[in-house]
Structures are given as C-alpha cells and as structure tokens.
Enzyme design. Structure first.
Site, PDB file in Angstrom:
ATOM      1  N   LYS A  41     -14.146   4.614 -15.917  1.00  0.00           N
ATOM      2  CA  LYS A  41     -14.511   5.535 -14.848  1.00  0.00           C
ATOM      3  C   LYS A  41     -13.823   6.869 -15.074  1.00  0.00           C
ATOM      4  O   LYS A  41     -12.606   6.919 -15.279  1.00  0.00           O
ATOM      5  CB  LYS A  41     -14.094   4.946 -13.489  1.00  0.00           C
ATOM      6  CG  LYS A  41     -14.413   5.819 -12.297  1.00  0.00           C
ATOM      7  CD  LYS A  41     -13.908   5.143 -11.027  1.00  0.00           C
ATOM      8  CE  LYS A  41     -14.124   6.020  -9.819  1.00  0.00           C
ATOM      9  NZ  LYS A  41     -13.587   5.392  -8.586  1.00  0.00           N
ATOM     10  N   ARG A  52      -8.538  -3.527   0.342  1.00  0.00           N
ATOM     11  CA  ARG A  52      -7.927  -2.888  -0.834  1.00  0.00           C
ATOM     12  C   ARG A  52      -6.441  -2.648  -0.589  1.00  0.00           C
ATOM     13  O   ARG A  52      -5.622  -2.755  -1.502  1.00  0.00           O
ATOM     14  CB  ARG A  52      -8.640  -1.577  -1.142  1.00  0.00           C
ATOM     15  CG  ARG A  52      -8.388  -1.025  -2.551  1.00  0.00           C
ATOM     16  CD  ARG A  52      -9.382   0.067  -2.862  1.00  0.00           C
ATOM     17  NE  ARG A  52      -9.313   0.470  -4.258  1.00  0.00           N
ATOM     18  CZ  ARG A  52      -8.983   1.682  -4.677  1.00  0.00           C
ATOM     19  NH1 ARG A  52      -8.668   2.618  -3.799  1.00  0.00           N
ATOM     20  NH2 ARG A  52      -8.968   1.980  -5.963  1.00  0.00           N
ATOM     21  N   TYR A 106       3.534   3.546   0.559  1.00  0.00           N
ATOM     22  CA  TYR A 106       3.808   2.112   0.442  1.00  0.00           C
ATOM     23  C   TYR A 106       5.163   1.839  -0.209  1.00  0.00           C
ATOM     24  O   TYR A 106       5.649   0.710  -0.177  1.00  0.00           O
ATOM     25  CB  TYR A 106       2.707   1.428  -0.381  1.00  0.00           C
ATOM     26  CG  TYR A 106       1.339   1.536   0.235  1.00  0.00           C
ATOM     27  CD1 TYR A 106       0.986   0.775   1.346  1.00  0.00           C
ATOM     28  CD2 TYR A 106       0.385   2.413  -0.282  1.00  0.00           C
ATOM     29  CE1 TYR A 106      -0.267   0.875   1.921  1.00  0.00           C
ATOM     30  CE2 TYR A 106      -0.875   2.527   0.284  1.00  0.00           C
ATOM     31  CZ  TYR A 106      -1.189   1.755   1.385  1.00  0.00           C
ATOM     32  OH  TYR A 106      -2.439   1.864   1.952  1.00  0.00           O
TER      33      TYR A 106
END
Length: 246
Positions: free
Chosen positions: A149, A212, A244
């Site tokens: 990608k 996700r 996170y």
C-alpha cells in the site's frame, strides 16, 4: 416452547459444544419466563442475569435474542422483542482496556461479518484493506499475508486462531477474499456485515475503528514498540500511536 427451542437449535449449524450451550441457556430462559413471552417476563429474565459475569450475560442475551428473532420470523411471536445489555462498556473503557472478545470465535449466523471482525482484530486491517484482499496475498504454507500500500509492503503473521475461518474463505472461487460476481463488495456491504455480527454478539458499541484499537492495545501489551506497531499497521509515521504509549 421446548419444541421451538429444539427447532431453533436444529436450524443452526452448530458444533456439539455450542448446541449444548444454546440448549442450556434457552432451557434456563424457558424456566424463568414460564413459556410465555411478554415485556414483564423478559424483564424478570433480564433481572435474573445480574448474578452472572458480563461475558456470561452477553452469551445468554445473544442466544435469547437470536431465539426471539427466530420466533418472530416464524410468526410465533406477533411482537419483536430484543434484550439489551444494561452494563455497557463505555467508550473510555474500550479505548484503555483489552476486551474479552473470545465469543467472536464461536458459531455465528454471519460468517462474513465474523471474518471481517477477526481480520481487523487479529491483523489490524482497515475495512478498505480487507475489501481489496486477494487470495494470492496469502501464503498458507508459511501462514503470512503480504500487503502493499502506497509503495509500502508489509508482511503480517497469521495467528493460529484466525486460520480456520480464513482458510474456509480462501477455498472458495474467485480472486478476492470477499467478492460478488468477480467484483468487490461495496463499503456499505462490509459495514452491514460487521454490524450484523457485532449485534449478534451483543457488542453493538464496537466499530471497525474500535476493533483496530483492540489490536493496537494487544500488540502494545505483547511488547511491540511504537515504531514496530506503526509498521504493522502500515502507517507512515507513529505519531498517531503516541497516546497509547503515554
């Protein structure tokens, strides 16, 4: 109603253990409501679930809701009923904690929705990436998935618990994992499939984005650094993952 329970279970393709689980939960439901479905009886049943843990309540509610829909669909019930989990996991909790989603690997009436959910949960893929997955991208000898990608190629290891559901789809005709008459499904189709599956599992509060996020939290717990995780997700920069790791 006992015959209805047996007919309902027979209508589903279930493993022996799942059949026993459904039978136990629905027999318990029958005993509490006395074989008569109405708002008062359902409220009484829902109150009886308060002694169970959240995971067990969700399993029982899922079985009962599927059974209620079965009765309504057959015309046995004139009114459609659906029980809701009263103790919802808040958005804040979902973002900060790893959830127990082991029921995603159990039997379902929405196998496509289940596979979509597991591809997000297990590999951190986006719905757009899933829509473009080709069967040739998978190497079942080494259990890996190759995704290219934006001139970035990443190799993802396929978890063992994902393989049974994935291999079943890879054995079907066609080049894409999800396709109809040789063409990919629409974004709305993916959304509907995932939504139906999540509703069945009483996880209506979840979305593709939150699934996700569960992948992110799990990888962080497993010791992945912010840079390593950004590569797994195909991100150009790890900046969006900073919150996170605070």
């Amino acid at each position: 109603m006992i015959n209805d329970i047996n007919n309902f279970i027979e209508s589903k393709k279930l493993s022996l253990n799942s059949r026993k689980s459904y039978h136990y939960d629905l027999k318990q439901f029958y005993k509490i409501i006395g074989g008569h479905v109405n708002s008062e009886k359902l409220a009484l049943y829902q109150q009886s679930l308060s002694e169970f843990k959240l995971t067990a309540r969700k399993r029982k509610l899922s079985a009962v809701n599927q059974f209620l829909f079965f009765l309504y669909n057959r015309g046995t019930l004139k009114e459609f009923y659906r029980l809701q989990e009263t103790e919802k996991i808040t958005l804040t909790q979902t973002k900060s904690q790893i959830m127990d989603l082991s029921n995603f690997y159990q039997d379902t009436d929405y196998p496509s929705g289940r596979l979509i959910a597991l591809l997000i949960l297990s590999l951190g893929l986006t719905p757009a990436e899933i829509a473009n997955l080709k069967k040739a991208d998978f190497d079942t000898t080494f259990n890996i998935l190759s995704i290219e990608k934006s001139q970035m190629k990443r190799i993802l290891k396929l978890p063992e618990n994902l393989l049974p559901f994935l291999l079943e789809s890879l054995e079907e005709d066609g080049d894409l994992v999800f396709e109809h008459n040789g063409k990919p499904y629409s974004r709305q189709w993916f959304f509907n499939q995932l939504t139906d599956f999540l509703n069945e599992k009483n996880e209506q509060q979840l979305t593709a984005q939150l699934l996700r996020e569960q992948f992110i939290l799990k990888q962080k717990e497993n010791g992945k650094t912010m840079t390593e995780l950004s590569r797994l997700l195909g991100l150009k920069t790890p900046i969006t993952l900073e919150r996170y790791y605070r």
